[in-house]
Motif scaffolding. Structure first.
Motif, PDB file in Angstrom:
ATOM      1  N   HIS A   1      37.474  36.760  51.623  1.00 51.52           N
ATOM      2  CA  HIS A   1      36.149  36.190  51.339  1.00 51.52           C
ATOM      3  C   HIS A   1      35.839  36.240  49.850  1.00 51.52           C
ATOM      4  O   HIS A   1      35.272  35.304  49.289  1.00 51.52           O
ATOM      5  CB  HIS A   1      35.068  36.921  52.123  1.00 51.52           C
ATOM      6  N   GLN A   2      36.230  37.316  49.180  1.00 55.58           N
ATOM      7  CA  GLN A   2      36.018  37.406  47.732  1.00 55.58           C
ATOM      8  C   GLN A   2      36.837  36.350  46.994  1.00 55.58           C
ATOM      9  O   GLN A   2      36.366  35.740  46.033  1.00 55.58           O
ATOM     10  CB  GLN A   2      36.374  38.807  47.242  1.00 55.58           C
ATOM     11  N   ALA A   3      38.061  36.120  47.453  1.00 50.22           N
ATOM     12  CA  ALA A   3      38.900  35.098  46.817  1.00 50.22           C
ATOM     13  C   ALA A   3      38.320  33.709  47.041  1.00 50.22           C
ATOM     14  O   ALA A   3      38.238  32.895  46.106  1.00 50.22           O
ATOM     15  CB  ALA A   3      40.327  35.178  47.358  1.00 50.22           C
TER      16      ALA A   3
ATOM     17  N   LEU B   1      44.411  31.813  44.786  1.00 45.94           N
ATOM     18  CA  LEU B   1      43.613  32.579  45.743  1.00 45.94           C
ATOM     19  C   LEU B   1      44.490  33.589  46.485  1.00 45.94           C
ATOM     20  O   LEU B   1      44.078  34.721  46.740  1.00 45.94           O
ATOM     21  CB  LEU B   1      42.936  31.643  46.748  1.00 45.94           C
ATOM     22  N   VAL B   2      45.687  33.159  46.845  1.00 47.16           N
ATOM     23  CA  VAL B   2      46.625  34.058  47.537  1.00 47.16           C
ATOM     24  C   VAL B   2      46.923  35.262  46.651  1.00 47.16           C
ATOM     25  O   VAL B   2      46.934  36.416  47.113  1.00 47.16           O
ATOM     26  CB  VAL B   2      47.917  33.305  47.889  1.00 47.16           C
ATOM     27  N   ARG B   3      47.142  35.006  45.362  1.00 43.39           N
ATOM     28  CA  ARG B   3      47.464  36.114  44.450  1.00 43.39           C
ATOM     29  C   ARG B   3      46.262  37.030  44.241  1.00 43.39           C
ATOM     30  O   ARG B   3      46.425  38.236  44.046  1.00 43.39           O
ATOM     31  CB  ARG B   3      47.984  35.544  43.135  1.00 43.39           C
ATOM     32  N   MET B   4      45.066  36.483  44.277  1.00 44.37           N
ATOM     33  CA  MET B   4      43.877  37.337  44.198  1.00 44.37           C
ATOM     34  C   MET B   4      43.823  38.303  45.375  1.00 44.37           C
ATOM     35  O   MET B   4      43.500  39.486  45.214  1.00 44.37           O
ATOM     36  CB  MET B   4      42.617  36.475  44.167  1.00 44.37           C
ATOM     37  N   VAL B   5      44.138  37.801  46.569  1.00 43.01           N
ATOM     38  CA  VAL B   5      44.142  38.659  47.755  1.00 43.01           C
ATOM     39  C   VAL B   5      45.259  39.694  47.652  1.00 43.01           C
ATOM     40  O   VAL B   5      45.068  40.881  47.951  1.00 43.01           O
ATOM     41  CB  VAL B   5      44.277  37.815  49.033  1.00 43.01           C
ATOM     42  N   GLU B   6      46.416  39.258  47.215  1.00 45.34           N
ATOM     43  CA  GLU B   6      47.521  40.204  47.030  1.00 45.34           C
ATOM     44  C   GLU B   6      47.175  41.254  45.975  1.00 45.34           C
ATOM     45  O   GLU B   6      47.678  42.382  46.024  1.00 45.34           O
ATOM     46  CB  GLU B   6      48.784  39.446  46.627  1.00 45.34           C
TER      47      GLU B   6
ATOM     48  N   VAL C   1      31.436  41.787  38.074  1.00 46.07           N
ATOM     49  CA  VAL C   1      31.646  40.579  37.277  1.00 46.07           C
ATOM     50  C   VAL C   1      31.958  39.412  38.206  1.00 46.07           C
ATOM     51  O   VAL C   1      32.746  39.552  39.155  1.00 46.07           O
ATOM     52  CB  VAL C   1      32.803  40.782  36.279  1.00 46.07           C
ATOM     53  N   VAL C   2      31.356  38.268  37.950  1.00 47.46           N
ATOM     54  CA  VAL C   2      31.686  37.065  38.712  1.00 47.46           C
ATOM     55  C   VAL C   2      33.102  36.628  38.331  1.00 47.46           C
ATOM     56  O   VAL C   2      33.445  36.536  37.151  1.00 47.46           O
ATOM     57  CB  VAL C   2      30.691  35.928  38.420  1.00 47.46           C
ATOM     58  N   ILE C   3      33.918  36.347  39.346  1.00 46.31           N
ATOM     59  CA  ILE C   3      35.311  35.928  39.146  1.00 46.31           C
ATOM     60  C   ILE C   3      35.453  34.486  39.616  1.00 46.31           C
ATOM     61  O   ILE C   3      34.902  34.096  40.649  1.00 46.31           O
ATOM     62  CB  ILE C   3      36.263  36.856  39.923  1.00 46.31           C
ATOM     63  N   ALA C   4      36.187  33.697  38.837  1.00 48.13           N
ATOM     64  CA  ALA C   4      36.439  32.299  39.181  1.00 48.13           C
ATOM     65  C   ALA C   4      37.930  32.070  39.367  1.00 48.13           C
ATOM     66  O   ALA C   4      38.756  32.836  38.870  1.00 48.13           O
ATOM     67  CB  ALA C   4      35.900  31.367  38.091  1.00 48.13           C
ATOM     68  N   MET C   5      38.276  31.008  40.075  1.00 47.14           N
ATOM     69  CA  MET C   5      39.674  30.644  40.285  1.00 47.14           C
ATOM     70  C   MET C   5      40.153  29.735  39.160  1.00 47.14           C
ATOM     71  O   MET C   5      39.550  28.693  38.887  1.00 47.14           O
ATOM     72  CB  MET C   5      39.845  29.909  41.616  1.00 47.14           C
ATOM     73  N   GLY C   6      41.225  30.125  38.497  1.00 47.82           N
ATOM     74  CA  GLY C   6      41.855  29.276  37.495  1.00 47.82           C
ATOM     75  C   GLY C   6      43.356  29.363  37.651  1.00 47.82           C
ATOM     76  O   GLY C   6      43.959  30.411  37.407  1.00 47.82           O
ATOM     77  N   PHE C   7      43.985  28.275  38.071  1.00 52.26           N
ATOM     78  CA  PHE C   7      45.423  28.302  38.396  1.00 52.26           C
ATOM     79  C   PHE C   7      46.272  28.391  37.134  1.00 52.26           C
ATOM     80  O   PHE C   7      47.239  29.141  37.074  1.00 52.26           O
ATOM     81  CB  PHE C   7      45.761  27.043  39.199  1.00 52.26           C
TER      82      PHE C   7
ATOM     83  N   THR D   1      35.106  28.914  44.849  1.00 53.81           N
ATOM     84  CA  THR D   1      33.995  28.000  45.160  1.00 53.81           C
ATOM     85  C   THR D   1      32.782  28.345  44.299  1.00 53.81           C
ATOM     86  O   THR D   1      32.596  27.791  43.222  1.00 53.81           O
ATOM     87  CB  THR D   1      33.665  28.035  46.658  1.00 53.81           C
ATOM     88  N   MET D   2      31.975  29.305  44.739  1.00 53.38           N
ATOM     89  CA  MET D   2      30.761  29.636  44.003  1.00 53.38           C
ATOM     90  C   MET D   2      31.053  30.238  42.637  1.00 53.38           C
ATOM     91  O   MET D   2      30.375  29.931  41.649  1.00 53.38           O
ATOM     92  CB  MET D   2      29.882  30.586  44.807  1.00 53.38           C
ATOM     93  N   GLY D   3      32.070  31.102  42.543  1.00 50.38           N
ATOM     94  CA  GLY D   3      32.416  31.707  41.261  1.00 50.38           C
ATOM     95  C   GLY D   3      32.812  30.663  40.244  1.00 50.38           C
ATOM     96  O   GLY D   3      32.375  30.698  39.082  1.00 50.38           O
ATOM     97  N   SER D   4      33.631  29.710  40.660  1.00 52.57           N
ATOM     98  CA  SER D   4      34.043  28.654  39.750  1.00 52.57           C
ATOM     99  C   SER D   4      32.890  27.721  39.408  1.00 52.57           C
ATOM    100  O   SER D   4      32.791  27.218  38.289  1.00 52.57           O
ATOM    101  CB  SER D   4      35.206  27.854  40.352  1.00 52.57           C
ATOM    102  N   ALA D   5      32.004  27.475  40.380  1.00 55.37           N
ATOM    103  CA  ALA D   5      30.824  26.658  40.087  1.00 55.37           C
ATOM    104  C   ALA D   5      29.978  27.324  39.004  1.00 55.37           C
ATOM    105  O   ALA D   5      29.492  26.659  38.069  1.00 55.37           O
ATOM    106  CB  ALA D   5      30.000  26.438  41.346  1.00 55.37           C
TER     107      ALA D   5
END
Length: 405
Positions: free
Chosen positions: A341-343, A330-335, A312-318, A348-352
């Protein structure tokens, strides 16, 4: 717009987990016109040699609420009126939003999608930026959130527009476009922050949700669905929405994750908001909601990994604050289990993809010249985005808007 050429750059974007060194990026008219390797070449006189600094696409926050809540705006919020002082004018919020817009830019956030605010504030900010009245990121707005008649509307007032039945729902979609919305957001289920709502079941029925998605897509706009519990998520995914906001229960339904991957439905997991209600601002919430948020936080992290593993494509939403701290997501995604790179790809591309932007999210010719220049490699430490000292410059539409080169 003046031409800008960056020389000796190290490019990091979603297309490769290996940084590309000794690159040049040429920009004109707000767009990237050329990206090439310059190893062994001499820079033209107009080029700026950035000495191997790292360049990433401008970050895109796919889930933010623009308002004047002190818990979300921090020091930018209008100070509370003192006893004996006249109430502050409502219009002061526009100055708050203008300052917030500049803070977004300074932190490398070049595009935001507002997912619900009071009094059409996001549309007003979008237009102020478009007209050059203030600097800020590209703003997309949903107008007002489409909701069934529900307890949440008592709390969120002008953030919502209530509708019941397929034809009222269609009218409500049209109302948002008349208001100036860029896309439609719908409450597929209840809100975790409303005591009298249950986030698990769907709030709309199938006919209502199908009507909303059909009307929005027929008119050429995307649909974002607030969906937390499994009943709400299932309704949203099966109706063919474009993004699922929160979606914390999806780890319980791998078949829905498979459907999302197949149909290109993007997940915006909003990990930070569960930290807010369960930890950061727990003292503002009724105890039952705090306990619920603790359980939801655990589910959200399980869903993050399950979604990644399902393709599934994942996007950043604060979905938090203050403005400019967005990269904490992004930090929490890595944690939570994603690689750096996935975060970064999510931000970037996921949110686009979540926003339906075909000209953003990567560094290549024809894309927006929205870039962030970093002193440190974000793949080695994604926290670089949270350290202002490591953000060398922010470029929006081919122009340096923060820092210097």
């Amino acid at each position: 717009m003046e031409d800008l050429v960056l020389w000796n750059a190290t490019i990091v974007d979603a297309r490769s987990s290996t940084p590309r060194e000794r690159m040049a990026i040429a920009m004109r008219g707000g767009k990237i016109t050329d990206v090439c390797n310059v190893d062994g070449s001499r820079p033209p006189h107009e080029a700026i040699d950035i000495g191997g600094a790292y360049i990433v696409p401008g970050l895109i926050d796919a889930h933010i609420h623009l308002g004047d809540d002190p818990a979300m705006m921090g020091e930018l919020a209008v100070p509370p009126a003192m006893r004996g002082e006249a109430p502050h004018h409502r219009e002061l919020v526009y100055f708050v939003l203008a300052n917030a817009a500049r803070d977004f830019l300074r932190s490398g956030i070049t595009t935001i999608r507002d997912v619900g605010c009071y009094d059409d504030n996001a549309i007003i900010l979008r237009e102020a930026i478009r007209l050059g009245l203030t600097e800020g990121p590209t703003v997309l707005s949903c107008g007002r959130i489409v909701s069934a008649t529900a307890p949440g509307a008592v709390l969120f007032k002008s953030m919502y527009e209530e509708a019941d039945g397929p034809w009222q729902i269609r009218q409500c979609v049209r109302n948002q476009l008349r208001r100036g919305a860029d896309y439609i957001k719908v409450m597929a289920g209840g809100a975790r922050s409303v005591l009298r709502e249950n986030p698990e079941p769907a709030q709309l029925d199938r006919a209502e949700m199908d009507a909303l998605v059909d009307e929005a897509h027929r008119l050429g706009v995307r649909v974002a669905a607030h969906a937390e519990g499994l009943g709400a998520v299932r309704l949203a995914v099966e109706a063919g929405v474009d993004t699922v906001e929160h979606g914390l229960s999806l780890h319980r339904a791998p078949e829905l994750l498979g459907q999302m991957a197949e149909q290109g439905i993007v997940l915006v997991p909003t990990l930070s908001t569960f930290h807010d209600v369960s930890e950061r601002i727990a003292d503002r919430f009724e105890p039952n909601l705090v306990e619920q948020a603790k359980r939801q936080k655990e589910e959200a992290y399980k869903t993050l990994v399950a979604a990644r593993d399902s393709g599934v494509v994942i996007a950043m939403g604060f979905d938090s604050g203050p403005p400019g701290a967005d990269a904490l997501e992004l930090v929490r995604m890595v944690e939570g289990g994603l690689s750096a790179h996935q975060a970064l790809s999510a931000g970037t591309m996921g949110s686009a993809l979540a926003l339906g932007l075909t000209d953003a999210g990567t560094i290549e010719a024809g894309r927006r010249a929205d870039l962030v220049v970093l002193d440190q490699n974000p793949l080695a430490d994604v926290r670089v985005f949270t350290r202002p000292a490591d953000l060398k410059a922010v470029i929006k539409a081919g122009r340096v808007v923060a820092g210097s080169l």
